[in-house]
Design an enzyme around this catalytic site. Structure first.
Site, PDB file in Angstrom:
ATOM      1  N   SER A 298      -4.072  -2.854  -0.277  1.00 16.79           N
ATOM      2  CA  SER A 298      -2.975  -3.675   0.112  1.00 16.79           C
ATOM      3  C   SER A 298      -3.512  -5.121   0.486  1.00 16.79           C
ATOM      4  O   SER A 298      -4.331  -4.811   1.472  1.00 16.79           O
ATOM      5  CB  SER A 298      -2.108  -2.956   1.178  1.00 16.79           C
TER       6      SER A 298
ATOM      7  N   ASN B 148      -7.384   4.504   9.636  1.00 16.31           N
ATOM      8  CA  ASN B 148      -6.878   3.483  10.182  1.00 16.31           C
ATOM      9  C   ASN B 148      -6.759   3.387  11.592  1.00 16.31           C
ATOM     10  O   ASN B 148      -6.539   2.257  12.473  1.00 16.31           O
ATOM     11  CB  ASN B 148      -5.095   2.881   9.707  1.00 16.31           C
TER      12      ASN B 148
ATOM     13  N   HIS C 184      -2.639  -7.490   2.532  1.00 18.35           N
ATOM     14  CA  HIS C 184      -2.326  -8.089   4.017  1.00 18.35           C
ATOM     15  C   HIS C 184      -3.338  -7.542   5.095  1.00 18.35           C
ATOM     16  O   HIS C 184      -3.500  -7.946   6.234  1.00 18.35           O
ATOM     17  CB  HIS C 184      -0.995  -7.855   4.547  1.00 18.35           C
TER      18      HIS C 184
ATOM     19  N   CYS D  83       2.629   1.677  12.504  1.00 19.56           N
ATOM     20  CA  CYS D  83       3.911   2.331  12.221  1.00 19.56           C
ATOM     21  C   CYS D  83       4.358   3.488  13.114  1.00 19.56           C
ATOM     22  O   CYS D  83       5.531   3.695  13.270  1.00 19.56           O
ATOM     23  CB  CYS D  83       3.882   2.930  10.684  1.00 19.56           C
TER      24      CYS D  83
ATOM     25  N   THR E 183       9.743  -7.621 -11.977  1.00 22.11           N
ATOM     26  CA  THR E 183       9.132  -8.872 -12.073  1.00 22.11           C
ATOM     27  C   THR E 183       8.183  -9.124 -10.818  1.00 22.11           C
ATOM     28  O   THR E 183       8.037  -8.816  -9.930  1.00 22.11           O
ATOM     29  CB  THR E 183      10.171 -10.018 -12.056  1.00 22.11           C
TER      30      THR E 183
ATOM     31  N   GLY F  11       0.777  -1.189  -0.025  1.00 24.16           N
ATOM     32  CA  GLY F  11      -0.065   0.109  -0.033  1.00 24.16           C
ATOM     33  C   GLY F  11       0.841   1.260  -0.063  1.00 24.16           C
ATOM     34  O   GLY F  11       0.389   2.312  -0.771  1.00 24.16           O
TER      35      GLY F  11
HETATM   36  N1  PLP Z   1      -2.561   3.273   4.311  1.00 25.69           N
HETATM   37  C1  PLP Z   1      -3.167   2.910   5.361  1.00 25.69           C
HETATM   38  C2  PLP Z   1      -4.500   3.633   5.694  1.00 25.69           C
HETATM   39  C3  PLP Z   1      -2.737   1.949   6.168  1.00 25.69           C
HETATM   40  O1  PLP Z   1      -3.326   1.621   7.113  1.00 25.69           O
HETATM   41  C4  PLP Z   1      -1.571   1.196   5.743  1.00 25.69           C
HETATM   42  C5  PLP Z   1      -0.866   0.408   6.864  1.00 25.69           C
HETATM   43  O2  PLP Z   1      -1.105   0.062   7.876  1.00 25.69           O
HETATM   44  C6  PLP Z   1      -0.790   1.760   4.764  1.00 25.69           C
HETATM   45  C7  PLP Z   1      -1.510   2.740   3.919  1.00 25.69           C
HETATM   46  C8  PLP Z   1       0.214   1.186   4.368  1.00 25.69           C
HETATM   47  O3  PLP Z   1       0.209  -0.096   3.532  1.00 25.69           O
HETATM   48  P1  PLP Z   1       1.274  -1.263   3.641  1.00 25.69           P
HETATM   49  O4  PLP Z   1       1.576  -1.751   4.991  1.00 25.69           O
HETATM   50  O5  PLP Z   1       0.748  -2.143   2.501  1.00 25.69           O
HETATM   51  O6  PLP Z   1       2.546  -0.603   3.009  1.00 25.69           O
END
Ligand code: PLP
Length: 388
Positions: A202, A154, A204, A329, A240, A73
């Protein structure tokens, strides 16, 4: 040892068995490079890649050629923002708009663009985390090239009025990107119908593998190329392809979209069980939209005055419960969450906030166990606290 109760599904989710099954052939059997189409292993890989793209497009209501696979993402956000900003700059448009509660993948990309000479407006949000359409109207200028507002937050789960915001951006000639990393697989997302130019997702976050995502790009919209190299992804994203990951993502999305209504109801019931329980506790504030229809079904963010979240998390961990103090994060840093500050919490209260996020593997018994563990954890932390 107690079973682990994983209630941090906004950080990541477990891969479902059917998803793993869809991925495994691409490691040791169909291991060809999708670009090597002159022999059968390569041609098989190419067919699988095309099939995954078609499946993703069906699940998201877009054209297969609007799907560009990425490594995550974060990459999709970086490409959308930097690619669109640089493209629009050549038409003299060097102003960008975003919100103050975006993920760092967006906020830090915007900061990087500011260092390149772009001007960025960060819109405030109201006390429930909503961007006000009126604020967007006021911020738009003739030189605004791109507006980027997340589909769903998030940390507090707020679902933004993205279709309305997109229409406003378009009426002023700007492109509209939405970071839908938390929304895809959780709430209905129909790319074509909703009118977006760019959308990040994303795998996951919806029971797919880590390290794979996608950027949807509306036909006719051309952000600058972000990764230079070979001709993959119609020459627009070199490298790739992670075929096993892509096949897993397509399968996970198909499962998420098919079972969405039922899953939403189940997750909302778990969220509401815990919410009702904590609301009966002393000095508790639930963060995010009051109307649960505008909050992600599995997300609950709560502040327990006088009980610092790091300490609550340790007690929960001892009870086998995984939760979070904000975005994954940002955790590990003592800075209070920028999202909680943006909705008006004090530094002190922001540091006493917990995010629980439910997923397909959680049960009503998990919710009950979380309620019991929160009772004792919050009481114990407050008993030892200098600020309670
Ligand atoms: N954007 C949002 C709103 C997210 O919650 C996250 C991941 O927590 C991301 C972007 C980043 O995604 P990725 O973990 O696949 O880099």
């Amino acid at each position: 040892m107690n079973r682990i109760i994983y209630a941090d599904n906004a950080a990541t989710t477990p891969v479902l068995p059917e998803v793993l099954q869809a991925m495994t052939p691409f490691y040791c059997e169909s291991y060809g490079n999708p670009s090597s189409i002159f022999y059968s292993v390569g041609a098989d890989a190419r067919r699988a890649l095309d099939e995954a793209r078609r499946s993703m497009a069906d699940s998201l209501g877009c054209l297969p050629e609007e799907v560009y696979f990425t490594s995550c993402g974060t990459e999709a956000d970086n490409w959308a923002l930097k690619g669109a900003a640089r493209r629009m700059a050549r038409q003299g448009k060097k102003h960008l708009i975003t919100s103050s509660i975006e993920h760092h993948a967006v906020l830090h990309s915007m900061k990087a663009l500011e260092r390149e000479g772009f001007e960025v407006t960060y819109l405030p949000v109201d006390g429930q985390g909503f961007v006000r359409p009126r604020d967007l109207e006021d911020a738009l200028r003739p030189d605004t090239g791109l507006v980027s507002i997340m589909f769903a937050n998030n940390e507090i789960g707020t679902i933004e009025p993205v279709e309305q915001l997109c229409a406003i951006a378009h009426s002023h000639g700007a492109w509209f990107h939405t970071d839908a990393v938390q929304a895809v697989g959780a709430v209905p997302v129909r790319f074509g119908q909703m009118g977006f130019d760019l959308l990040s997702l994303s795998a996951h976050k919806f029971n797919g593998p880590k390290g794979v995502g996608a950027l949807l790009v509306r036909k006719g919209v051309l952000p600058d190329v972000f990764l230079d190299g070979g001709g993959q992804e119609r020459g627009r994203r070199a490298g790739t392809e992670n075929l096993a990951g892509i096949a897993g993502m397509a399968k996970a999305l198909e499962l998420a979209v098919t079972g969405m209504e039922e899953k939403s109801r189940r997750l909302a019931a778990l969220r509401d069980t815990v919410q009702r329980h904590v609301q009966a506790m002393e000095q508790v504030k639930v963060n995010g939209p009051e109307d649960p229809a505008f909050r992600l079904p599995g997300t609950l963010n709560v502040s327990f005055a006088g009980a610092e979240s790091e300490s609550i998390l340790l007690f929960l961990d001892m009870a086998g419960i995984c939760a979070s103090s904000g975005s994954a994060c940002a955790s590990g840093s003592l800075d209070p969450s920028h999202v909680l500050l943006a909705i008006g919490l004090s530094h002190a209260l922001a540091n006493c906030s917990l995010r629980l996020s439910f997923g397909v593997q959680n049960t009503p018994e998990d919710a009950q166990a979380i309620c019991r563990a929160l009772d004792s954890a919050v009481a114990e932390v407050r008993r030892r606290s200098a600020i309670w």
